[in-house]
Design a protein around this motif. Structure first.
Motif, PDB file in Angstrom:
ATOM      1  N   GLU A  25     -14.230   1.173  17.376  1.00  0.00           N
ATOM      2  CA  GLU A  25     -14.147   2.613  16.895  1.00  0.00           C
ATOM      3  C   GLU A  25     -15.055   3.567  17.283  1.00  0.00           C
ATOM      4  N   ARG A  48     -28.413   6.091   9.784  1.00  0.00           N
ATOM      5  CA  ARG A  48     -28.449   7.762   9.141  1.00  0.00           C
ATOM      6  C   ARG A  48     -27.906   8.805   9.642  1.00  0.00           C
ATOM      7  N   LEU A  49     -26.758   8.775   9.871  1.00  0.00           N
ATOM      8  CA  LEU A  49     -25.756  10.152  10.335  1.00  0.00           C
ATOM      9  C   LEU A  49     -26.590  11.466  10.530  1.00  0.00           C
ATOM     10  N   GLN A  59     -28.099  -0.170   8.924  1.00  0.00           N
ATOM     11  CA  GLN A  59     -27.772   0.796   7.640  1.00  0.00           C
ATOM     12  C   GLN A  59     -28.741   1.708   8.693  1.00  0.00           C
ATOM     13  N   GLU A  71     -25.830  10.880   5.481  1.00  0.00           N
ATOM     14  CA  GLU A  71     -24.647   9.959   5.542  1.00  0.00           C
ATOM     15  C   GLU A  71     -24.998   8.977   5.981  1.00  0.00           C
ATOM     16  N   LYS A 117     -24.476   5.015   7.030  1.00  0.00           N
ATOM     17  CA  LYS A 117     -23.771   4.513   6.835  1.00  0.00           C
ATOM     18  C   LYS A 117     -23.680   2.833   7.428  1.00  0.00           C
ATOM     19  N   ILE A 168     -22.954  -0.849   8.711  1.00  0.00           N
ATOM     20  CA  ILE A 168     -22.736  -1.335  10.030  1.00  0.00           C
ATOM     21  C   ILE A 168     -22.759  -2.721   9.875  1.00  0.00           C
ATOM     22  N   LEU A 176     -21.342   5.948  17.566  1.00  0.00           N
ATOM     23  CA  LEU A 176     -22.079   6.807  16.820  1.00  0.00           C
ATOM     24  C   LEU A 176     -23.438   7.028  17.102  1.00  0.00           C
TER      25      LEU A 176
END
Length: 240
Positions: A200, A219-220, A217, A224, A226, A228, A203
């Motif tokens: 991917e 936080r974008l 976890q 959101e 996401k 992992i 991020l």
């Protein structure tokens, strides 16, 4: 029992081969090497074998009643953290980083590699006691930066004892208390991370703790969160 070797290719590979050959490798037995000629870290990285550092592996036998085997990376991380924190003058400078690194002053001090063969999981641990490698993609440090380097054999004995303790807690009390302890030993919530999940795009986000399974976890920027389950994680301020 701790078996010391002057030189080998890889303590992980040695134990995996013993398991494959049907040798009885008891849980709690360790192989510790002065030098590793073919040691490796996660994602195939070369494992530095600086003289005086700790390089060792042990076996955990998976039982049906055990928590998920993937969480052993967190168990091993806690064992390394608890062993090291008792030896340093700056305990607040230590922090776990998901899934399997221990940082000192934000630089990599220790790493863990898990490899499975049947019901046996080989746990390989490397800790920079006296010397840190020069790596192109991340900052490293050794315990000698804070004072005299710990004796390697004494460190091995302490770590083996602590891992036994953490395994017993893991099996007796399950994941929730272990995850809470891991989060308390980790870098702060909100720490900016750079994550490369397999296959991917990279991020960027903020550390938002672990989920109930021990996954990261993230936080974008859009809010959101996401989850992992696998990937290469670095502090955002690190190069890489």
């Amino acid at each position: 029992m701790i078996e010391y070797l002057a030189e080998t290719g890889s303590t992980n590979a040695d134990l995996l081969e013993r398991v494959r050959q049907g040798e009885r490798v008891s849980e709690g037995n360790w192989l510790v090497a002065d030098r590793q000629l073919a040691g490796k870290g996660r994602q195939g990285r070369t494992w530095f074998d600086g003289a005086g550092n700790f390089m060792g592996s042990t076996v955990v036998k998976v039982r049906e009643s055990d928590p998920p085997p993937a969480s052993l990376a967190l168990v091993a991380g806690l064992a390394v953290y608890e062993t090291v924190v008792a030896m340093v003058s700056e305990p607040g400078a230590l922090a776990l980083k998901w899934p399997n690194d221990l940082l000192l002053r934000g630089a990599k001090l220790a790493g863990i590699l898990l490899e499975r063969e049947g019901d046996a999981i080989v746990v390989g641990i490397g800790v920079n006691l006296g010397k840190a490698p020069d790596l192109p993609d991340r900052e490293t440090i050794a315990l000698s930066a804070l004072g005299p380097a710990p004796d390697r054999n004494q460190f091995a004995t302490s770590l083996a004892r602590q891992l036994d303790t953490e395994l017993d807690r893991w099996r007796t009390f399950g994941l929730p208390p272990m995850i809470r302890r891991w989060e308390l030993a980790a870098h702060a919530l909100g720490t900016e991370l750079r994550v490369q999940p397999p296959g991917e795009d990279v991020l960027l986000g903020a550390f938002a703790g672990l989920d109930e399974s021990g996954a990261l976890q993230l936080r974008l920027p859009d809010g959101e969160v996401k989850v992992i389950h696998a990937g290469d994680v670095m502090l955002a301020r690190e190069e890489g």
